[in-house]
Design a protein around this motif. Structure first.
Motif, PDB file in Angstrom:
ATOM      1  N   ILE A 126      -7.122   2.004 -10.030  1.00 54.59           N
ATOM      2  CA  ILE A 126      -7.880   3.041 -10.634  1.00 54.59           C
ATOM      3  C   ILE A 126      -7.207   4.439 -10.754  1.00 54.59           C
ATOM      4  O   ILE A 126      -7.227   5.079 -11.892  1.00 54.59           O
ATOM      5  CB  ILE A 126      -9.332   3.219 -10.120  1.00 54.59           C
ATOM      6  N   ALA A 129     -19.982  -4.215  -5.020  1.00 55.73           N
ATOM      7  CA  ALA A 129     -18.715  -4.912  -4.400  1.00 55.73           C
ATOM      8  C   ALA A 129     -17.852  -5.458  -5.420  1.00 55.73           C
ATOM      9  O   ALA A 129     -16.516  -5.674  -5.163  1.00 55.73           O
ATOM     10  CB  ALA A 129     -19.257  -6.143  -3.227  1.00 55.73           C
ATOM     11  N   SER A 130     -18.348  -5.866  -6.521  1.00 50.69           N
ATOM     12  CA  SER A 130     -17.424  -6.531  -7.531  1.00 50.69           C
ATOM     13  C   SER A 130     -16.921  -5.862  -8.804  1.00 50.69           C
ATOM     14  O   SER A 130     -16.139  -6.155  -9.295  1.00 50.69           O
ATOM     15  CB  SER A 130     -18.431  -7.856  -8.118  1.00 50.69           C
ATOM     16  N   PRO A 165     -20.634   7.190  -2.703  1.00 46.89           N
ATOM     17  CA  PRO A 165     -21.131   8.370  -2.009  1.00 46.89           C
ATOM     18  C   PRO A 165     -22.386   8.695  -1.765  1.00 46.89           C
ATOM     19  O   PRO A 165     -22.937   9.101  -0.751  1.00 46.89           O
ATOM     20  CB  PRO A 165     -20.503   9.374  -2.752  1.00 46.89           C
ATOM     21  N   TYR A 166     -23.328   8.234  -2.918  1.00 48.55           N
ATOM     22  CA  TYR A 166     -24.628   8.281  -2.800  1.00 48.55           C
ATOM     23  C   TYR A 166     -25.330   7.554  -1.785  1.00 48.55           C
ATOM     24  O   TYR A 166     -26.118   8.048  -1.260  1.00 48.55           O
ATOM     25  CB  TYR A 166     -25.184   8.497  -4.256  1.00 48.55           C
ATOM     26  N   LEU A 200      -5.617   2.286  -5.870  1.00 48.80           N
ATOM     27  CA  LEU A 200      -4.324   2.414  -6.342  1.00 48.80           C
ATOM     28  C   LEU A 200      -4.627   2.229  -7.934  1.00 48.80           C
ATOM     29  O   LEU A 200      -3.866   2.758  -8.845  1.00 48.80           O
ATOM     30  CB  LEU A 200      -3.566   1.706  -5.696  1.00 48.80           C
ATOM     31  N   LYS A 206     -10.368   7.923 -10.007  1.00 53.70           N
ATOM     32  CA  LYS A 206     -11.461   7.757  -9.276  1.00 53.70           C
ATOM     33  C   LYS A 206     -12.372   9.207  -8.949  1.00 53.70           C
ATOM     34  O   LYS A 206     -13.421   9.145  -9.073  1.00 53.70           O
ATOM     35  CB  LYS A 206     -11.046   7.237  -7.840  1.00 53.70           C
ATOM     36  N   GLN A 226     -11.530  -8.631  -6.364  1.00 50.86           N
ATOM     37  CA  GLN A 226     -12.192  -7.458  -5.383  1.00 50.86           C
ATOM     38  C   GLN A 226     -12.830  -7.955  -4.059  1.00 50.86           C
ATOM     39  O   GLN A 226     -12.726  -7.238  -3.341  1.00 50.86           O
ATOM     40  CB  GLN A 226     -13.162  -6.805  -6.518  1.00 50.86           C
ATOM     41  N   ARG A 237     -17.387  -8.355   0.458  1.00 45.95           N
ATOM     42  CA  ARG A 237     -15.700  -8.001   0.522  1.00 45.95           C
ATOM     43  C   ARG A 237     -15.154  -9.002   1.584  1.00 45.95           C
ATOM     44  O   ARG A 237     -14.190  -9.324   1.703  1.00 45.95           O
ATOM     45  CB  ARG A 237     -15.498  -6.798   1.145  1.00 45.95           C
ATOM     46  N   ASP A 253      -9.835  -1.981  -0.568  1.00 41.43           N
ATOM     47  CA  ASP A 253     -10.154  -0.550  -1.169  1.00 41.43           C
ATOM     48  C   ASP A 253      -9.068   0.267  -1.959  1.00 41.43           C
ATOM     49  O   ASP A 253      -9.041   0.614  -2.865  1.00 41.43           O
ATOM     50  CB  ASP A 253     -10.861   0.381   0.013  1.00 41.43           C
ATOM     51  N   HIS A 254      -8.090   0.068  -1.118  1.00 43.98           N
ATOM     52  CA  HIS A 254      -7.014   0.774  -1.414  1.00 43.98           C
ATOM     53  C   HIS A 254      -6.189   0.377  -2.590  1.00 43.98           C
ATOM     54  O   HIS A 254      -5.780   1.131  -3.515  1.00 43.98           O
ATOM     55  CB  HIS A 254      -5.522   0.568  -0.380  1.00 43.98           C
ATOM     56  N   ARG A 282      -7.963  -1.267  -4.775  1.00 49.50           N
ATOM     57  CA  ARG A 282      -8.610  -0.923  -6.088  1.00 49.50           C
ATOM     58  C   ARG A 282      -8.337   0.723  -6.430  1.00 49.50           C
ATOM     59  O   ARG A 282      -8.007   0.872  -7.502  1.00 49.50           O
ATOM     60  CB  ARG A 282      -9.981  -1.114  -5.957  1.00 49.50           C
ATOM     61  N   LEU A 321     -14.204   9.989 -12.005  1.00 53.54           N
ATOM     62  CA  LEU A 321     -15.594   9.034 -11.995  1.00 53.54           C
ATOM     63  C   LEU A 321     -16.369   9.768 -11.076  1.00 53.54           C
ATOM     64  O   LEU A 321     -17.764   9.949 -11.429  1.00 53.54           O
ATOM     65  CB  LEU A 321     -15.233   7.832 -11.769  1.00 53.54           C
ATOM     66  N   SER A 322     -16.150  10.028  -9.834  1.00 52.88           N
ATOM     67  CA  SER A 322     -17.303  10.480  -8.979  1.00 52.88           C
ATOM     68  C   SER A 322     -17.972  11.954  -9.647  1.00 52.88           C
ATOM     69  O   SER A 322     -18.885  12.117  -9.618  1.00 52.88           O
ATOM     70  CB  SER A 322     -16.516  10.822  -7.881  1.00 52.88           C
ATOM     71  N   ASP A 358       0.814  -1.193   0.038  1.00 54.55           N
ATOM     72  CA  ASP A 358      -0.001  -0.063   0.176  1.00 54.55           C
ATOM     73  C   ASP A 358       0.992   1.328   0.111  1.00 54.55           C
ATOM     74  O   ASP A 358       0.454   2.241  -0.583  1.00 54.55           O
ATOM     75  CB  ASP A 358      -0.852  -0.066   1.255  1.00 54.55           C
ATOM     76  N   ASN A 381     -18.803   1.005  -7.673  1.00 58.12           N
ATOM     77  CA  ASN A 381     -18.564   1.225  -6.275  1.00 58.12           C
ATOM     78  C   ASN A 381     -18.000   2.560  -6.340  1.00 58.12           C
ATOM     79  O   ASN A 381     -19.081   3.525  -5.529  1.00 58.12           O
ATOM     80  CB  ASN A 381     -17.612   0.407  -5.642  1.00 58.12           C
ATOM     81  N   THR A 382     -16.970   2.915  -6.914  1.00 60.75           N
ATOM     82  CA  THR A 382     -16.611   4.373  -6.936  1.00 60.75           C
ATOM     83  C   THR A 382     -17.677   5.296  -7.237  1.00 60.75           C
ATOM     84  O   THR A 382     -17.849   6.461  -6.493  1.00 60.75           O
ATOM     85  CB  THR A 382     -15.336   4.606  -7.948  1.00 60.75           C
ATOM     86  N   ALA A 383     -18.362   5.135  -8.334  1.00 62.28           N
ATOM     87  CA  ALA A 383     -19.237   5.931  -8.705  1.00 62.28           C
ATOM     88  C   ALA A 383     -20.430   6.250  -7.654  1.00 62.28           C
ATOM     89  O   ALA A 383     -20.948   7.553  -7.704  1.00 62.28           O
ATOM     90  CB  ALA A 383     -19.860   5.495 -10.200  1.00 62.28           C
ATOM     91  N   GLN A 387     -10.829 -15.187   0.230  1.00 64.84           N
ATOM     92  CA  GLN A 387      -9.970 -15.204  -1.252  1.00 64.84           C
ATOM     93  C   GLN A 387     -10.077 -16.721  -1.449  1.00 64.84           C
ATOM     94  O   GLN A 387     -10.469 -17.127  -2.820  1.00 64.84           O
ATOM     95  CB  GLN A 387      -8.819 -14.603  -1.066  1.00 64.84           C
TER      96      GLN A 387
END
Ligand code: ATP
Ligand code: ATP
Ligand code: TAU
Ligand code: MG
Ligand code: MG
Lengths: 259, 333, 324, 324, 259
Positions: free
Chosen positions: C59, D156-157, D167-168, C57, C64, C20, D216, C52-53, C55, C67-68, A15, D162-164, D220
């Motif tokens: 994207i 989630a997948s 927030p909403y 990174l 990101k 994911q 999530r 998340d991180h 992902r 996109l938002s 990370d 998700n990014t989009a 794995q």
């Protein structure tokens, strides 16, 4: 089915952006039907290697291939046995074992038959309709093995499959595995922390160095061959050849670790 | 459970319920939703006795209960309601910009008199001026709100001279007893309870005298009115019959209303004192549909602009067009 | 191996669905089985955060963000279009522009006539309304944050307290605030006290429930270890159970604050000015739809921001969460 | 060793605080470390259930029941006393007796005059009001139960989804229903449709969030195992991820239903008759406090009962939960 | 400090009301300073026994006592080392080690000193201010041992403390533990699944039978004594005495398990 690694290497990025060199250039050739055991200190890249072979991970360098075909993704032809049984608790023991066949579209009666055979093979005949969470750890592990066997992959990759088991159960499963490997002529890639286990099971033992992992010892095991017959566990462990080989491997691991 | 029941099937109805007091019109087969409010007037009698259903057996009528004119206007806007009771100030708002709902005033259910009054806590003074700096509660956007604002204006005061607080009538009572409010402009059932230890200093009747009358009106969408003149005629006739019942047989009227409000007929009778009910012929006259009603709306709108409640006053024509008197004239003859 | 090696990613992962879902993590102890991350939906758990991180990174932060922003723009465009084409009457759905105007006007002054200027709405700027509501939420939730863990502690550790009061907790949790706000007013008046109570009652059950779950989830061996080191009952409570429970309590606080926001309009129905919920309600009553929508958006944004703040403070308070 | 040996108790445990906190459990695999139970507060997890169970056994069902009853009796007695001594005006706090009377009358008929009998309240018996609300919750939450997991799955997948939209989701989660009910009415009318929407919007975010967390949290290796058996992406989804996520989804549904109950009055503010929330509101407006309190109690009890039902159905649907 | 069990037995009651006889009448006497290892099949009651000795559990029958005093609750005089390190992640390594002393009201400077000594003893000097979650599994386990040592209990009870570690780390910690036990003269009760580990570490090995558990073999280990000096791991494991004892113990366990 054989598999080979050509200059395979793996780097991870953390990370924080740090690059971890997990696996150094590694080349390896494992002929069909061989039982290879891998030992090495924690974090040396054993699991990384297995994930590459399984197709879970594409190496950052080099090519891994099975039967000459590059490995790009998981396939039923390379079964994986994990340390945790990873059974699906919403399915019965039988359904778990049938699952791979189902994925592959095999018809129900064949599935059922195969599952029963494989469960019998690992000594779980009669437990078909149990819930997986009603089984002990050892039984779960055997179910996992049956599940992989049912799919009849030519290569079986095992990542410390007996690590979480008690000594007794472990010994039993070792015997079962040996029998199966011999009868079914599988190519087996077996990771373990126990040097004894590696020497006991393997036709060949690989020792890996600490990170970045590389194979520092590649040793054939021919004790039973030397004695001209299969030795049982206790016998084998008492032979000087066994003790010598074990010590050699241990020493190699220790050396790699020396501060 | 199917919705929209006007009466519980297990209930035993009043005598005469379900009998049309005017001519039955089988040919009316429209479908509509009526908004009503728990205010003691003829609308509740019409509903209680099932007159619309009896007079227009082929119409599909759904009654929906609302608690304030604002909610009714909202329902008009979403096309959920075709006809309903709104106070004169929400109605004015509705036909003025920015709202400008396409609706018509079709009936005056009542002229609000002492029913909506300003009660002041014992010892807090007897004039509006004495309330300066005191906390006065009113349900915002209601006719009472309008009455209070116009009373303040006449007194030369403005909302910042008092501590004006938005309270629903049910919350007022508690606030009153705890001494959190010094005065409230409100209606029944809260009003009589506040009166127990308070004093009425002003009422809607006073504001009306000063030229700012408030009404409980019936409004309907223009679309509906235009498409259903027969319905409007029968509906108006039924309302007219209800007003006549209030005048001729107040006990029966009070009983019907009491059932609708869930209180005793005696309490209803007392509340009804505070309203003036007009039958169709009265409504057709000079003071109302026959003349000044549109001007009342314009005056209200002017005032609301002052109060920043609406952006601007619509054209005179717009308010005149929002008065639908055909049915009233016909029924009133 | 240090924590730095946890939650890492491969530079070229043959990504598929599985990638994911669930983070791939290395474990400090090789034979330690990969435990599923705790189901708590609230605190940043390494596994999830790591995933998340990764992902993010992958994207790229910028992409990101883009996109938002894109979604936001599309959303506003559709909104604008609907209103511009007059599909819905502006009264009922005002255009983004008029909502913005309402927002600006509510935060500034407008001249109504050459002689009169009116500032804010209902005599307060919108940000003053917001601050008033924040204060109320602060008090209501604050008291719940103090009492909730104590009660949760008692309930989780004293059998009969739990038996006696748990049913009431569940009961309380699902009561509609609008239903009992009347009673609160009767008891506590129309002033801030009844609002505090309402917000407190909304915030209290989630915190208590989270605490109870937290306490019950403390590993037996953690407690035994302390006892074998000579800890008294009290010491076990303060030194072991309390800190162990902290992550769950913080999760509970986050739920509680979210819930408090959803009830802020109910709390401010009566005498709710100044108050952003009260303003939303009053403007709704007065058919000032644009202002109502502006209030609602402000409430939503404030809620998201407050939640992010608590999440951040929580991660400071519980740096070990998801790591041990 | 079978699951029967899990979550057991000692006949004479030297019980202390530690005993109540966290269950002592034996594990199928001896060297398997005792993993902390997942933090999810909703599904009966063996550990917690076992610990409850132990405590319940210790106290004895009967004693437990007695205790609950005792608390109830004390509560009612205090209530009765407060009203009997007229500390509060009955109009504000009616006596338990008059609440009971209101309850009975709302479920039966009363004679208003020699000639007239009125049945129920607002033309419906109280149980009819309750059923009407249950139907609305059924539809609103039902749609959320269908869509929530799908959306959660997608979010989630698929990274960009998700990014989009995340927030909403957070935004939506904290919006006060009272704030946006007006908009819903404008768009969907005062009929049941706007109520369904409100209940749906209340129920949707918790289910989506729970699903996202569930997905999530899928291990794995679970996914890898399936892939190595030849599962396609779709098969991984349906055969592994979906069932793995089920417990979290059920937990999300329980939160969602609880939340829906808290918004039922808001949903039924307008044209909410029949409807128990509508009845509570209307009776509150008319100062029929006894009836309001009766409604609130009925709502609380119905919520607790519905939650217990879902919990029970959930434990049937996910028998392995907490065991594997 | 010595401890004794007199006819100690334990029954559990399951949720479903079933009674599980976990521990049969067990009597045992362990003199001060002895290193006792306990092996036996999974579920035979080893942990139960340890919990009774620790005071976590009151036996349903018989009396357990330490230094003649009945054991009724946990005490710092009987330290417990768990398989999982159970460190408190909100405390630094040092604070974790100091914790027992803090519980007992020891002053800060003594605490600090003791903690540093004990950490140095387990080879963690310099890691005092690390977060526990920054340590590897083996380091965490050593910290736990340091934590117990800091409290200076006379009896140390250990439940498979090395079970979750890799072979290498395990061997190191075994050596460390042996050194500490000898230097500090602790009475140690050590549960393990590994027969080799038991024979390697113990002055005495107890073998328990399957449920209801009872001690079926109580064997002194005197290999080093026989050779007249401390043998290192590799040497020891190669002696015939070691092999014989190991096999004897394994056989005993197997016998008990025979179907
Ligand atoms: N997904 C990942 N991202 C980043 N680094 C990783 C990842 N997986 C493993 N590593 C790092 O790569 C190195 C090799 O890891 P790997 O899991 O292959 O070791 P191992 O030999 O299997 O160890 P063990 O015996 O502990 O299982 C370790 O240092 C580990 O920290
Ligand atoms: N709290 C409990 N309640 C009920 N039964 C229990 C409890 N703890 C243990 N048991 C049962 O008692 C028996 C002995 O358990 P114990 O944990 O002592 O075994 P063990 O020898 O430590 O096993 P392992 O090697 O797996 O750790 C087992 O059959 C177990 O199922
Ligand atoms: N009398 C009040 C009626 S309304 O103004 O709320 O419509
Ligand atoms: Mg590994
Ligand atoms: Mg044990």
């Amino acid at each position: 089915m054989s598999f080979t690694l050509e200059n395979v290497s793996q780097r991870y990025i953390t990370d924080s952006g740090e690059v971890i060199h997990a696996l150094a250039d590694t080349s390896l050739e494992v002929p069909a039907g061989e039982f290879v055991c891998v030992v090495g200190p924690s974090g040396c890249g054993k699991t990384t290697l297995l994930r590459i072979l399984a197709g879970f991970l594409e190496p950052t360098g080099g090519i891994a291939s099975a039967n000459g075909q590059p490995i790009t993704r998981p396939s039923w032809e390379r079964g994986v046995v994990f340390q945790q049984a990873n059974l699906y608790p919403w399915l019965t023991v039988r359904k778990n074992v049938e699952l791979g066949l189902k994925f592959r579209g095999i018809d129900a009666s064949t599935r059922r038959e195969t599952a029963e055979q494989c469960l019998a093979l690992v000594g779980l005949g009669g437990f078909e309709d149990k819930k997986t969470y009603e089984l002990s750890g050892g039984m779960q592990q055997r179910t996992q093995i049956a599940r992989v066997l049912a799919n009849d992959p030519e290569i079986i990759l095992m990542d410390e499959p007996f690590g979480a088991l008690d000594a007794l159960t472990r010994e039993r499963l070792q015997m079962d595995l040996l029998t199966i490997a011999r009868e079914r002529k599988k190519t087996i890639f077996f990771i373990t922390h126990s040097v004894e286990e590696a020497v006991f099971l393997g036709d060949r033992v690989l020792v890996m160095s600490p990170r970045p992992g590389r194979v520092v010892l590649d040793e054939p095991v021919r004790i039973s061959a030397q004695y001209g017959r299969m030795l049982d566990g206790k016998e084998l462990r008492s032979t000087p050849e066994f003790v010598a080989l074990r010590d050699k491997i241990s020493d190699t691991i220790y050396e790699g670790q020396a501060p | 459970v199917e919705g929209g029941r006007t009466v519980h099937p297990d209930s035993v109805m009043a005598e005469g319920a379900g009998e049309c007091p005017v001519e039955v019109h089988e040919e009316v087969d429209t479908t509509l939703t009526i908004a009503y409010q728990p205010i003691p007037n003829g609308d509740l009698i019409v509903r209680d006795l099932g007159w619309l259903e009896a007079c227009m057996p082929n119409a599909t009528i759904t009654w929906e209960k609302f608690n304030s004119g604002g909610e009714v206007i909202q329902a008009f806007g979403s096309g959920s309601v075709d006809l309903g009771l709104v106070g004169s100030s929400p109605a004015t708002k509705a036909v003025s910009p920015p709202v400008s709902v396409d609706m018509q005033v079709v009936w005056i259910h009542d002229v609000i008199g002492d029913a909506e009054s300003l009660v002041v806590q014992e010892g807090e003074g007897e004039t509006l001026a004495a309330l300066a700096g005191k906390r006065v509660a009113v349900p915002f956007a209601s006719t009472a709100h309008y009455s209070l604002l116009s009373a303040l204006e006449r007194e030369g005061m403005n909302t910042s001279d008092i501590e004006l607080t938005n309270l629903s009538p049910d919350a007022m009572l508690a606030a009153w007893e705890r001494g959190e409010i010094d005065a409230a402009w409100v209606w029944a059932p809260t009003l009589p309870l506040l009166e127990e230890n308070g004093q009425i200093i002003l009422s809607a009747a006073d504001t009306a005298e000063a030229g700012a009358p408030t009404f409980d009106l019936a409004g309907a969408t223009t679309e509906f009115v235009e498409a259903n003149p027969e319905f409007m005629q029968v509906w108006t006739a039924a309302q007219d019959a209800a007003v006549r019942m209030i005048k001729d047989d107040p006990d029966a009227a009070a009983e019907s209303i009491s059932v609708q409000l869930g209180i005793t007929p005696e309490e209803v009778a007392a509340q009804m004192e505070g309203y003036t009910y007009l039958d169709a012929s009265e409504q057709a006259g000079e003071d109302y549909f026959g003349g000044t009603l549109a001007q009342d709306l314009i005056n209200t709108a002017d005032f609301l602009v002052d109060q920043q409640e609406i952006d601007e006053v619509n054209t005179k024509e717009a308010y005149e067009a929002a008065i639908y008197s055909d049915a009233i004239v016909e029924v009133g003859q | 191996m240090t924590s730095a090696t946890r939650g890492l990613r491969s530079t070229t992962d043959t990504a598929s669905e599985g990638r994911q879902a669930g983070g791939l993590t290395t474990h400090g102890t090789p034979t330690e089985p990969p435990t599923a991350p705790p189901g708590d939906e609230h605190l940043g758990q390494t596994l999830k955060v790591a995933s998340d991180h990764r992902r993010s990174l992958r994207i790229g932060r910028l992409r990101k963000f883009g996109l938002s922003l894109g979604v936001l723009v599309v959303f506003l465009a559709v909104w604008w279009l609907v209103t511009a084409l007059e599909w819905v009457r502006p009264l009922y759905l005002p255009s983004p522009g008029s909502v913005w105007t309402a927002f600006v006007e509510a935060n500034g002054c407008t001249e109504v006539s050459p002689t009169r200027t009116v500032c804010g709405e209902q005599n307060y700027y919108m940000w003053e309304h917001l601050i008033a509501s924040l204060q109320r939420i602060g008090v209501g939730v604050g008291v719940a944050v103090v009492l909730g863990p104590v009660v949760g502690f008692l309930m989780a550790s004293i059998g009969w307290v739990n038996t006696a009061f748990e049913p009431y907790l569940n009961f309380l949790r699902s009561l509609p605030p609008l239903g009992y706000i009347g009673l609160l007013i009767v008891w506590f008046g129309i002033g801030d006290l009844s609002k505090y109570w309402l917000l407190f009652l909304a915030a209290f059950p989630p915190i208590v429930i989270a605490t109870i779950n937290g306490v019950r989830g403390v590993r037996q061996d953690s407690i035994h270890a302390a006892q074998s080191m000579g800890a008294s009952r009290w010491q076990v409570g303060t030194s072991v159970v309390l800190p162990s429970t902290l992550p769950e309590v913080i999760g509970g606080v986050r739920i509680a604050v979210g819930f408090a926001w959803t009830t802020v309009v109910a709390a401010e129905l009566n005498a709710g000015i100044p108050g952003i919920g009260g303003l939303a309600y009053v403007s709704g009553q007065q058919l000032q739809t644009a202002l109502t929508i502006a209030c609602i958006i402000v409430i939503g944004l404030a809620a998201v921001a407050l939640d992010a703040l608590i999440k951040y403070l929580g991660s400071l308070a519980v740096p070990w969460y998801g790591k041990a």
